[in-house]
Design a protein around this motif. Structure first.
Motif, mmCIF file in Angstrom:
data_model
loop_
_atom_site.group_PDB
_atom_site.id
_atom_site.type_symbol
_atom_site.label_atom_id
_atom_site.label_comp_id
_atom_site.label_asym_id
_atom_site.label_seq_id
_atom_site.Cartn_x
_atom_site.Cartn_y
_atom_site.Cartn_z
ATOM 1 N N SER A 1 -1.353 2.820 2.385
ATOM 2 C CA SER A 1 -0.929 2.482 3.748
ATOM 3 C C SER A 1 -1.815 3.168 4.776
ATOM 4 C CB SER A 1 0.534 2.863 3.952
ATOM 5 O OG SER A 1 0.726 4.266 3.917
ATOM 6 N N MET A 2 -2.277 4.387 4.467
ATOM 7 C CA MET A 2 -3.229 5.055 5.350
ATOM 8 C C MET A 2 -4.582 4.358 5.286
ATOM 9 S SD MET A 2 -2.616 9.154 4.885
ATOM 10 C CE MET A 2 -1.017 9.931 5.132
ATOM 11 N N LEU A 3 -4.993 3.989 4.075
ATOM 12 C CA LEU A 3 -6.302 3.376 3.879
ATOM 13 C C LEU A 3 -6.437 2.070 4.651
ATOM 14 C CD1 LEU A 3 -9.038 3.126 2.463
ATOM 15 C CD2 LEU A 3 -7.838 2.198 0.467
ATOM 16 N N ILE A 4 -5.432 1.217 4.582
ATOM 17 C CA ILE A 4 -5.522 -0.079 5.256
ATOM 18 C C ILE A 4 -5.567 0.090 6.767
ATOM 19 C CG2 ILE A 4 -3.026 -0.523 5.415
ATOM 20 C CD1 ILE A 4 -3.621 -3.414 4.683
ATOM 21 N N LYS A 5 -4.956 1.161 7.268
ATOM 22 C CA LYS A 5 -4.965 1.428 8.702
ATOM 23 C C LYS A 5 -6.285 2.061 9.145
ATOM 24 C CE LYS A 5 -2.484 4.156 12.208
ATOM 25 N NZ LYS A 5 -1.346 5.082 12.435
ATOM 26 N N LEU A 6 -6.821 2.971 8.324
ATOM 27 C CA LEU A 6 -8.017 3.724 8.710
ATOM 28 C C LEU A 6 -9.304 2.954 8.464
ATOM 29 C CD1 LEU A 6 -6.933 7.189 7.247
ATOM 30 C CD2 LEU A 6 -7.124 6.613 9.672
ATOM 31 N N ASP A 7 -9.330 2.134 7.402
ATOM 32 C CA ASP A 7 -10.578 1.442 7.050
ATOM 33 C C ASP A 7 -10.218 0.162 6.297
ATOM 34 O OD1 ASP A 7 -13.092 0.607 6.217
ATOM 35 O OD2 ASP A 7 -13.799 2.656 5.875
ATOM 36 N N ASN A 8 -9.875 -0.873 7.052
ATOM 37 C CA ASN A 8 -9.432 -2.115 6.436
ATOM 38 C C ASN A 8 -10.494 -2.769 5.558
ATOM 39 O OD1 ASN A 8 -8.899 -5.298 6.629
ATOM 40 N ND2 ASN A 8 -6.943 -4.190 6.713
ATOM 41 N N PRO A 9 -11.788 -2.784 5.978
ATOM 42 C CA PRO A 9 -12.813 -3.350 5.089
ATOM 43 C C PRO A 9 -12.905 -2.608 3.753
ATOM 44 C CG PRO A 9 -13.644 -3.194 7.339
ATOM 45 C CD PRO A 9 -12.342 -2.459 7.318
ATOM 46 N N LEU A 10 -12.775 -1.277 3.792
ATOM 47 C CA LEU A 10 -12.807 -0.509 2.546
ATOM 48 C C LEU A 10 -11.604 -0.862 1.680
ATOM 49 C CD1 LEU A 10 -13.958 1.705 0.719
ATOM 50 C CD2 LEU A 10 -12.730 3.397 2.107
ATOM 51 N N TYR A 11 -10.436 -0.993 2.305
ATOM 52 C CA TYR A 11 -9.233 -1.382 1.573
ATOM 53 C C TYR A 11 -9.447 -2.725 0.876
ATOM 54 C CZ TYR A 11 -4.489 -3.148 0.784
ATOM 55 O OH TYR A 11 -3.359 -3.686 0.218
ATOM 56 N N THR A 12 -9.985 -3.689 1.606
ATOM 57 C CA THR A 12 -10.213 -5.015 1.031
ATOM 58 C C THR A 12 -11.180 -4.946 -0.145
ATOM 59 O OG1 THR A 12 -9.811 -6.070 3.175
ATOM 60 C CG2 THR A 12 -11.037 -7.346 1.532
ATOM 61 N N ALA A 13 -12.256 -4.198 0.022
ATOM 62 C CA ALA A 13 -13.251 -4.082 -1.055
ATOM 63 C C ALA A 13 -12.651 -3.420 -2.287
ATOM 64 C CB ALA A 13 -14.454 -3.299 -0.553
ATOM 65 N N LEU A 14 -11.825 -2.402 -2.077
ATOM 66 C CA LEU A 14 -11.209 -1.699 -3.213
ATOM 67 C C LEU A 14 -10.197 -2.592 -3.922
ATOM 68 C CD1 LEU A 14 -10.742 1.854 -1.652
ATOM 69 C CD2 LEU A 14 -12.216 1.254 -3.594
ATOM 70 N N MET A 15 -9.440 -3.366 -3.163
ATOM 71 C CA MET A 15 -8.479 -4.269 -3.793
ATOM 72 C C MET A 15 -9.199 -5.337 -4.624
ATOM 73 S SD MET A 15 -5.508 -3.071 -3.065
ATOM 74 C CE MET A 15 -6.357 -1.490 -3.185
ATOM 75 N N GLU A 16 -10.268 -5.884 -4.078
ATOM 76 C CA GLU A 16 -11.035 -6.876 -4.841
ATOM 77 C C GLU A 16 -11.630 -6.227 -6.086
ATOM 78 O OE1 GLU A 16 -11.232 -9.989 -4.596
ATOM 79 O OE2 GLU A 16 -10.611 -10.507 -2.547
ATOM 80 N N GLY A 17 -12.133 -4.995 -5.928
ATOM 81 C CA GLY A 17 -12.714 -4.305 -7.072
ATOM 82 C C GLY A 17 -11.695 -3.969 -8.138
ATOM 83 N N ALA A 18 -10.482 -3.591 -7.715
ATOM 84 C CA ALA A 18 -9.448 -3.216 -8.674
ATOM 85 C C ALA A 18 -8.951 -4.400 -9.485
ATOM 86 C CB ALA A 18 -8.271 -2.561 -7.943
ATOM 87 N N LYS A 19 -9.231 -5.614 -9.024
ATOM 88 C CA LYS A 19 -8.823 -6.799 -9.770
ATOM 89 C C LYS A 19 -9.686 -7.006 -11.008
ATOM 90 C CE LYS A 19 -8.140 -10.564 -7.394
ATOM 91 N NZ LYS A 19 -8.366 -11.625 -6.368
ATOM 92 N N GLY A 20 -10.877 -6.420 -11.011
ATOM 93 C CA GLY A 20 -11.775 -6.580 -12.144
ATOM 94 C C GLY A 20 -11.442 -5.622 -13.273
ATOM 95 N N ASP A 21 -12.135 -5.755 -14.388
ATOM 96 C CA ASP A 21 -11.906 -4.910 -15.560
ATOM 97 C C ASP A 21 -13.228 -4.238 -15.946
ATOM 98 O OD1 ASP A 21 -10.781 -3.688 -17.733
ATOM 99 O OD2 ASP A 21 -10.874 -5.450 -19.042
#
Length: 419
Positions: free
Chosen positions: A184-204
């Motif tokens: 919740s802090m991450l999405i507020k402080l750095d939304n592009p980073l949050y998006t990149a991490l979520m996309e990355g976490a979907k991979g294996d």
């Protein structure tokens, strides 16, 4: 353990107001003369606590936290620089080559007590790959940009969403609150980073990520004078004591290259400490620091507890002392010359190999006697330990080998046992 800074006079103790009146550089110098707890108290009482804390090398700050105790250092940790926090994660979040999300969770919880400003500082310093590795261990991610499922379908399969785009399941429920707060802090402080991490976490790509994080970590630690794990383990290479020959002619880089290292020293009153005082040069102290760092990296878990770090320091001092007593018995000038010309790593290996000879003998012996069994148990450990029951005070415990006398007393006991 005697300090290598033998010529430095301990400054008169200053009150907090007197300390706060000093220029920043003088504060840094004064902090080197006081205990860890005194150092902590001075830092957190200073109006410019973060600036004062930042004058400490990352490893110096880390060991201060460990010596004081994590529970008592919570306020101090809020004054840590982002670089100091990264160092803590570099040494605490890994056991050899293995990543520990438990340790990241442990330390992230402490760092997050500083609120969004502290998390924002950390996000600018932490490797993207480390964040991705941690989150991939903690959450399962679905949805994403372009996902065509409706909200009801997506939410029925997942625990939570922070933005209506990415759906999240927490893999470890005991971590879910902290990980959720972090996101919740991450999405507020750095939304592009949050998006990149979520996309990355979907991979294996967990294994590949772990290897990348280890490479980045190794590079940072090398800059501070800590060798890679494979190099560190080589300090425990065996040599044949009967065939050991002095090579001499060592060449060291000028002091200061390869990172600012935390000063260490020799156990007081030993042959090694007297020889070290005679041979004292900045480059020799730097080499000794690097040897201690190598032994710490080789142990891995030694970073986690101050007692274990002290054991490693005593082991290095003891093995060097044993080697010098064997090579220059009673001749401090000769011993000083050996320290000046011979690689300390080779001397450490000689001392270690002499102790290993006792371990190999102990492995051939069994006994039902309590005291003898304790002696054998210490010798058969991964890093052989001296049984303190052989000391004059007869304490029922273990310590590091200190000198040839320890080896001789242990050998005498082994001679009385039959294989």
């Amino acid at each position: 353990m005697a300090s290598v800074e033998n010529t430095k006079l301990v400054a008169a103790r200053l009150s907090q107001p007197d300390f706060q009146a000093l220029p920043l550089e003088k504060k840094r110098e004064y902090l080197k003369t006081v205990t860890a707890r005194e150092k902590m108290d001075l830092i957190i009482a200073d109006p410019n606590a973060k600036r004062v804390a930042a004058t400490l090398e990352p490893q110096e700050f880390f060991w201060m936290v460990k010596e004081v105790g994590e529970a008592d250092a919570l306020e101090l940790l809020q004054a840590a620089s982002a670089e100091q926090c990264v160092f803590i994660l570099d040494v605490e979040a890994w056991d050899g080559w293995t990543f520990s999300e438990e340790q990241v969770h442990h330390w992230l919880e402490k760092f997050m007590e500083g609120g969004e400003p502290r998390v924002h500082e950390l996000l600018q310093q932490l490797d993207f790959e480390l964040l991705q590795l941690f989150l991939s261990r903690e959450i399962e991610v679905g949805g994403g940009v372009g996902d065509q499922s409706n909200d009801e379908e997506r939410l029925s399969e997942y625990d939570h969403t922070f933005d209506g785009v990415f759906m999240i399941n927490f893999k470890n429920q005991k971590h879910s609150q902290l990980v959720g707060n972090f996101l919740s802090m991450l999405i507020k402080l750095d939304n592009p980073l949050y998006t990149a991490l979520m996309e990355g976490a979907k991979g294996d790509v967990d294994l590949e990520l772990e290897e990348q994080c280890q490479r980045f970590r190794t590079g940072r630690l090398q800059d501070l004078g800590f060798p890679p794990l494979d190099e560190a383990l080589s300090v425990y290479a065996r040599v044949n004591p009967d065939q050991f020959q002095l090579e001499g002619g060592k060449e060291l880089s000028p002091a200061g290259e390869g990172g600012q290292l935390v000063p260490v020293g020799a156990d007081e009153g030993t042959f090694f400490s007297r020889a070290l005082a005679l041979a004292a040069t900045p480059t020799l102290f730097q080499e000794l620091n690097y040897l201690v760092n190598s032994a710490l990296v080789a142990e891995g878990e030694a970073f986690h507890e101050p007692e274990a770090m002290l054991e490693v320091l005593h082991r290095v001092s003891g093995y060097l002392n044993i080697a010098l007593e064997r090579l220059a018995p009673g001749d401090e000038q000769k011993a000083a010359g050996i320290l000046a010309s011979e690689q300390l790593k080779r001397l450490f290996q000689l001392g270690y190999s002499l102790v290993l000879q006792l371990k190999f003998r102990a492995q051939e012996v069994e006994t039902a006697d309590y005291a003898t069994g304790k002696l054998l148990g210490g010798l058969k450990a991964k890093r052989p330990r001296f049984y303190r029951g052989l000391d004059p005070d007869g304490v029922d415990g273990y310590r590091e080998f200190r000198d040839l006398s320890d080896l001789e007393r242990t050998a005498d006991m082994l001679n009385q046992l039959k294989p």
